[in-house]
Design a protein around this motif. Structure first.
Motif, PDB file in Angstrom:
ATOM      1  N   ALA A 331       0.831  -1.202   0.000  1.00 12.40           N
ATOM      2  CA  ALA A 331       0.000   0.000   0.000  1.00 12.40           C
ATOM      3  C   ALA A 331       0.868   1.256   0.000  1.00 12.40           C
ATOM      4  N   LEU A 332       0.247   2.412  -0.198  1.00 15.51           N
ATOM      5  CA  LEU A 332       0.984   3.671  -0.238  1.00 15.51           C
ATOM      6  C   LEU A 332       1.806   3.903   1.015  1.00 15.51           C
ATOM      7  N   ASP A 333       1.296   3.472   2.159  1.00 13.23           N
ATOM      8  CA  ASP A 333       2.025   3.643   3.416  1.00 13.23           C
ATOM      9  C   ASP A 333       2.713   2.360   3.856  1.00 13.23           C
ATOM     10  N   GLY A 334       2.862   1.399   2.943  1.00 14.81           N
ATOM     11  CA  GLY A 334       3.485   0.128   3.270  1.00 14.81           C
ATOM     12  C   GLY A 334       4.986   0.160   3.086  1.00 14.81           C
ATOM     13  N   ALA A 335       5.610  -0.981   3.331  1.00 13.95           N
ATOM     14  CA  ALA A 335       7.068  -1.085   3.222  1.00 13.95           C
ATOM     15  C   ALA A 335       7.539  -0.949   1.779  1.00 13.95           C
ATOM     16  N   LEU A 336       6.704  -1.388   0.814  1.00 11.31           N
ATOM     17  CA  LEU A 336       7.059  -1.294  -0.593  1.00 11.31           C
ATOM     18  C   LEU A 336       5.821  -0.901  -1.404  1.00 11.31           C
ATOM     19  N   PRO A 337       5.529   0.375  -1.521  1.00  5.90           N
ATOM     20  CA  PRO A 337       4.376   0.804  -2.331  1.00  5.90           C
ATOM     21  C   PRO A 337       4.580   0.418  -3.795  1.00  5.90           C
ATOM     22  N   ILE A 338       3.543  -0.139  -4.396  1.00  4.99           N
ATOM     23  CA  ILE A 338       3.648  -0.496  -5.808  1.00  4.99           C
ATOM     24  C   ILE A 338       2.490   0.126  -6.593  1.00  4.99           C
ATOM     25  N   ASN A 339       2.773   0.415  -7.848  1.00  3.76           N
ATOM     26  CA  ASN A 339       1.777   0.915  -8.803  1.00  3.76           C
ATOM     27  C   ASN A 339       0.920   2.011  -8.181  1.00  3.76           C
ATOM     28  N   THR A 340       1.596   3.048  -7.758  1.00  3.63           N
ATOM     29  CA  THR A 340       0.995   4.079  -6.911  1.00  3.63           C
ATOM     30  C   THR A 340       0.005   4.977  -7.644  1.00  3.63           C
ATOM     31  N   ASN A 341      -0.008   4.941  -8.975  1.00  3.29           N
ATOM     32  CA  ASN A 341      -0.985   5.739  -9.722  1.00  3.29           C
ATOM     33  C   ASN A 341      -2.214   4.939 -10.124  1.00  3.29           C
ATOM     34  N   GLY A 342      -2.300   3.692  -9.663  1.00  8.53           N
ATOM     35  CA  GLY A 342      -3.391   2.812 -10.072  1.00  8.53           C
ATOM     36  C   GLY A 342      -2.981   1.814 -11.127  1.00  8.53           C
ATOM     37  N   GLY A 343      -1.712   1.913 -11.575  1.00  4.71           N
ATOM     38  CA  GLY A 343      -1.213   0.967 -12.558  1.00  4.71           C
ATOM     39  C   GLY A 343      -2.061   0.952 -13.820  1.00  4.71           C
ATOM     40  N   GLN A 344      -1.984  -0.124 -14.558  1.00  2.00           N
ATOM     41  CA  GLN A 344      -2.796  -0.273 -15.763  1.00  2.00           C
ATOM     42  C   GLN A 344      -4.130  -0.929 -15.467  1.00  2.00           C
ATOM     43  N   LEU A 345      -4.258  -1.544 -14.294  1.00  2.00           N
ATOM     44  CA  LEU A 345      -5.509  -2.216 -13.956  1.00  2.00           C
ATOM     45  C   LEU A 345      -6.622  -1.223 -13.671  1.00  2.00           C
ATOM     46  N   SER A 346      -6.280  -0.074 -13.104  1.00  2.00           N
ATOM     47  CA  SER A 346      -7.286   0.948 -12.819  1.00  2.00           C
ATOM     48  C   SER A 346      -6.915   2.312 -13.382  1.00  2.00           C
ATOM     49  N   GLY A 347      -5.612   2.603 -13.466  1.00  2.00           N
ATOM     50  CA  GLY A 347      -5.188   3.901 -13.969  1.00  2.00           C
ATOM     51  C   GLY A 347      -5.345   4.029 -15.471  1.00  2.00           C
ATOM     52  N   GLY A 348      -5.073   2.950 -16.198  1.00  2.00           N
ATOM     53  CA  GLY A 348      -5.153   2.968 -17.652  1.00  2.00           C
ATOM     54  C   GLY A 348      -3.908   2.372 -18.269  1.00  2.00           C
ATOM     55  N   ARG A 349      -4.091   1.689 -19.369  1.00  2.00           N
ATOM     56  CA  ARG A 349      -3.011   0.957 -20.048  1.00  2.00           C
ATOM     57  C   ARG A 349      -2.129   1.922 -20.843  1.00  2.00           C
ATOM     58  N   THR A 350      -1.276   2.635 -20.138  1.00  2.00           N
ATOM     59  CA  THR A 350      -0.329   3.525 -20.814  1.00  2.00           C
ATOM     60  C   THR A 350       0.904   2.771 -21.303  1.00  2.00           C
ATOM     61  N   HIS A 351       0.982   1.516 -20.967  1.00  2.00           N
ATOM     62  CA  HIS A 351       1.873   0.546 -21.594  1.00  2.00           C
ATOM     63  C   HIS A 351       3.352   0.880 -21.480  1.00  2.00           C
ATOM     64  N   GLY A 352       3.819   0.932 -20.247  1.00  2.00           N
ATOM     65  CA  GLY A 352       5.254   1.011 -20.032  1.00  2.00           C
ATOM     66  C   GLY A 352       5.731   2.343 -19.513  1.00  2.00           C
ATOM     67  N   LEU A 353       5.629   3.392 -20.322  1.00  2.00           N
ATOM     68  CA  LEU A 353       6.175   4.679 -19.891  1.00  2.00           C
ATOM     69  C   LEU A 353       5.367   5.292 -18.755  1.00  2.00           C
ATOM     70  N   GLY A 354       4.120   4.893 -18.600  1.00  2.00           N
ATOM     71  CA  GLY A 354       3.340   5.384 -17.465  1.00  2.00           C
ATOM     72  C   GLY A 354       3.981   5.038 -16.138  1.00  2.00           C
TER      73      GLY A 354
END
Length: 396
Positions: A331-354
């Motif tokens: 999570a954002l406040d976790g030890a290792l935050p991942i895909n903090t913008n929502g990734g491609q699953l919810s943020g949108g498939r910007t395909h790499g450079l996002g």
């Protein structure tokens, strides 16, 4: 093993991103120009300063909606005078533009490279629902080394291929659907704080588990969301970067290896290229996985994020399920935050450079409501199956 670590001569100095929409009323070229002009301005440069341009895969492969604008078209649109340009389909996947651009700078071909990635799959699907299906006939796909063997056997979507990866991970390591769900749930929580994200409504475990199965064990929310968007990154020679407005983000190490066959069904189904990429990246730096403060990892499908966690040694092999269980660690406040913008699953498939765009926002402390704790090291990775690349980024 390597005589020269060329990436250490290169820094990211600016970023830009167009609107992210499903679909957009803007053309692919307009989205691209918006993102690129923003990136050039963010770096404190003028168009005249850009003497290199690159993207992946270019504008002549795999169908227009997958890559509607290539480097030659953008060069003309912006009136750039470049000493180097590049765009090719294969290689280390969506990060190939950055990897190739960094090499061009380090070998003295240019000083500032504009790297971009544009995708208009959502607009294409408005006209043709099968526009992004593997069965959709395009010259690039019919002539492809890999895809020509899949469509006759009703492999109509990448989900049919990646589902095999998930099923094998479940079988070999005892991974559970409730664990894999945390990738999608975490992405949705983060997307709620991203005004550009496609999906921002809350999602529960019940919502996830009740969503339809796309290709077992992958469910609807395990699959990324098509959109229209363009993302741009400015790479600069390290010595010049120090004089630009943003604190340089150095490319500490690159991973781009592939030691297995280039085939989605012949690579190790629990590894793919990701483990080759990870080993190469860590061999090019003295930093360790424990130094990483945030990770933006490819989530074209949830299982690929889990494989990248293991491949980059962010958790032990086979233990990504337990690592993400409950969602607290990532999570954002976790030890290792991942895909903090929502990734491609919810943020949108910007395909790499996002992912690179978001990593820079986090390192610069410009991520707004979704900003994580201050840190100086981030990792990005993109791709799945037989293609992939990674970047270890360090803020000056």
């Amino acid at each position: 093993m390597f005589d020269r670590l060329y990436e250490k001569d290169v820094a990211i100095t600016g970023i830009g991103q167009s609107e992210v929409a499903r679909p957009s009323d803007l053309s692919g070229m307009q989205l691209t120009v918006d993102a690129c002009l923003e990136a050039i301005s963010d770096a404190g440069l003028q168009r005249e300063d850009i003497d290199g341009i690159a993207c992946w895969p270019g504008d002549n492969n795999n169908g227009n909606s997958f890559s509607p604008v290539g480097p030659s078209a953008l060069q003309n649109a912006l009136g750039l005078k470049v000493n180097w340009f590049g765009g090719g389909y294969e290689g280390p996947g969506p990060l190939a533009g950055i990897i190739n651009g960094a090499m061009a700078i380090a070998t003295g071909l240019c000083r500032h490279v504009l790297v971009f990635r544009t995708i208009t799959e959502s607009s294409a699907r408005r006209v043709n629902k099968g526009a992004s299906a593997l069965s959709n006939k395009t010259q690039g796909r019919d002539n492809s080394f890999a895809w020509q063997w899949y469509t006759p056997f009703n492999v109509l979507s990448a989900s049919n291929l990646v589902a095999m990866y998930a099923q094998r991970h479940f079988h070999d390591y005892g991974t559970k659907p409730e664990q894999m769900a945390q990738i999608a749930l975490n992405a949705r929580r983060n997307a709620q704080l991203n005004p550009k994200a496609i999906y921002r409504t809350p999602m529960t475990m019940d919502d996830y588990m009740s969503s339809r199965v796309i290709s077992s064990p992958l469910r609807l929310y395990d699959c990324d969301v098509h959109c229209d968007a363009s993302t741009a990154i400015i790479l600069s020679r390290k010595d010049i970067a120090r004089d630009l407005p943003n604190s340089p983000i150095h490319i500490e190490a690159i991973g781009s290896a592939l030691h297995q066959p280039w085939s989605w069904d012949q690579v190790s189904l629990t590894e793919g290229a990701a483990f080759d990429v990870g080993k190469m990246m860590w061999s090019r730096t003295d930093l360790k996985p424990s130094d990483v403060g945030s990770a933006q990892l490819y989530d074209g499908f949830s299982i690929l994020t889990m494989i990248w966690l293991e491949a980059l040694n962010l958790c032990p092999k086979g233990e990504s399920g337990s690592f993400i269980e409950g969602g607290h660690r990532i999570a954002l406040d976790g030890a290792l935050p991942i895909n903090t913008n929502g990734g491609q699953l919810s943020g949108g498939r910007t395909h790499g450079l996002g992912y690179v765009h978001e990593a820079c926002l986090q390192l610069w402390g410009k991520a707004g409501e979704r900003q994580t704790a201050e840190h100086d090291v981030a990792v990005t990775a993109a791709g799945g199956g037989p293609l992939g690349g990674s970047l270890l980024l360090v803020k000056d």
